[in-house]
Design an enzyme around this catalytic site. Structure first.
Site, PDB file in Angstrom:
ATOM      1  N   GLY A   1       0.888  -1.270   0.051  1.00  0.00           N
ATOM      2  CA  GLY A   1       0.058   0.178  -0.016  1.00  0.00           C
ATOM      3  C   GLY A   1       0.863   1.312   0.039  1.00  0.00           C
ATOM      4  O   GLY A   1       2.233   1.201   0.267  1.00  0.00           O
ATOM      5  N   CYS A   2       0.347   2.406  -0.472  1.00  0.00           N
ATOM      6  CA  CYS A   2       0.919   3.489  -0.568  1.00  0.00           C
ATOM      7  C   CYS A   2       1.375   3.847   1.021  1.00  0.00           C
ATOM      8  O   CYS A   2       2.606   4.257   1.084  1.00  0.00           O
ATOM      9  CB  CYS A   2       0.333   4.476  -1.412  1.00  0.00           C
TER      10      CYS A   2
END
Length: 310
Positions: free
Chosen positions: A116-117
């Protein structure tokens, strides 16, 4: 023969970014599904099973469904950009700079979970300190972050960019995940090597791409002898020789008056900073990246290239 790549979900935000990054590459054969047929399960299944690498840019349940479609085909390798498999023990975690051995794990894996970012930034800061013994067991980690609105996909993009929409978001900045149960917390805990789940406070700014992730620390509660210099050195040592992750020198960070969340927009790199008070009692570690770059599509292409190097 050229390796065949199928982006399942190529018409979404992440899929389009991956497709753009592959434009002009003559070493790949890109398989594609017409946008009008993107929900055609039979066509998707055929393309998934025809690919050498399938990159899934889908919601969690749809990603699980896609994985099931190729369950009996050991030739197809998968990169999943959803959260569905990021803490699964039989999936390689696709943060290549996480450990020295991680590129090899990604290269040899059949299944790779793209990070995920927010976790990309958080883990980049936290894990080196855990491995260096600076961040003690049980330390109450806090992660604060702001992302560009493209991280919310097409729905949020429309809510922010279309001022005629009944759901238009006018605020220049807003918090969300107010129940502290964000879906990225489990991977932060697992891959950050934390005993306790971090308190994570995400937010969105009215800019398209970019991200700042912050991890503040009380130095007195760290391992004995910890200083801003030893924290910075742990990051420098961990990312030595890496071209994508840059640890900004302390003297350079000390000259900064601000950090622009959009500085790395459109790039697939990440910068790490360490700031501290004059007395050294407080430290703030900061990761700067593009939520769609190293935080999503850029990492997916990096992982694909590692897998193709096997």
């Amino acid at each position: 023969m050229k390796p065949k790549i199928f982006i399942d979900g190529e018409h979404g935000t992440t899929g389009l970014q991956i497709r753009t990054r592959m434009a002009g590459r003559t070493d790949l054969e890109l398989l594609s599904i017409p946008e009008a047929e993107r929900r055609n399960a039979a066509m998707r299944e055929d393309l998934l099973n025809s690919a050498d690498i399938a990159i899934l840019c889908l919601p969690d349940d749809a990603s699980r469904e896609a994985v099931a479609m190729v369950a009996g085909n050991n030739r197809v390798r998968i990169i999943d950009t959803s959260t569905a498999h990021r803490v699964a023990p039989d999936w390689a975690y696709g943060f290549a700079e996480m450990d020295k051995a991680q590129p090899r794990k990604i290269r040899d894996a059949r299944h790779v979970a793209n990070p995920g970012c927010y976790p990309t930034g958080a883990i980049a800061l936290i894990r080196p300190l855990r491995q260096a013994g600076i961040l003690p067991d049980g330390y109450p980690v806090t992660v604060n972050a702001v992302s560009g609105y493209t991280g919310g996909g097409k729905q949020m993009i429309a809510q922010i960019e279309d001022d005629k929409s009944p759901d238009h978001i006018r605020a220049p900045h807003f918090l969300y995940g107010l129940t502290l149960k964000h879906k990225h917390v489990p991977e932060m805990k697992m891959h950050g090597l934390l005993e306790r789940a971090p308190v994570f406070s995400p937010s969105v700014g009215k800019f398209a791409q970019g991200m700042i992730v912050q991890v503040p620390l009380y130095v007195d509660d760290l391992a004995a002898g910890a200083t801003i210099e030893s924290i910075h050195r742990a990051l420098v040592d961990h990312y030595a020789g890496q071209s994508i992750v840059e640890v900004v020198p302390l003297e350079e960070s000390a000259k900064l008056a601000r950090i622009d969340a959009t500085e790395l927009a459109g790039k697939d790199t990440m910068k790490l900073f360490v700031f501290g008070t004059d007395g050294g009692a407080h430290v703030n570690m900061v990761a700067l990246l593009d939520n769609l770059g190293k935080g999503a599509s850029g990492a997916a292409v990096q992982n694909m290239d590692l897998m193709l190097s096997a």
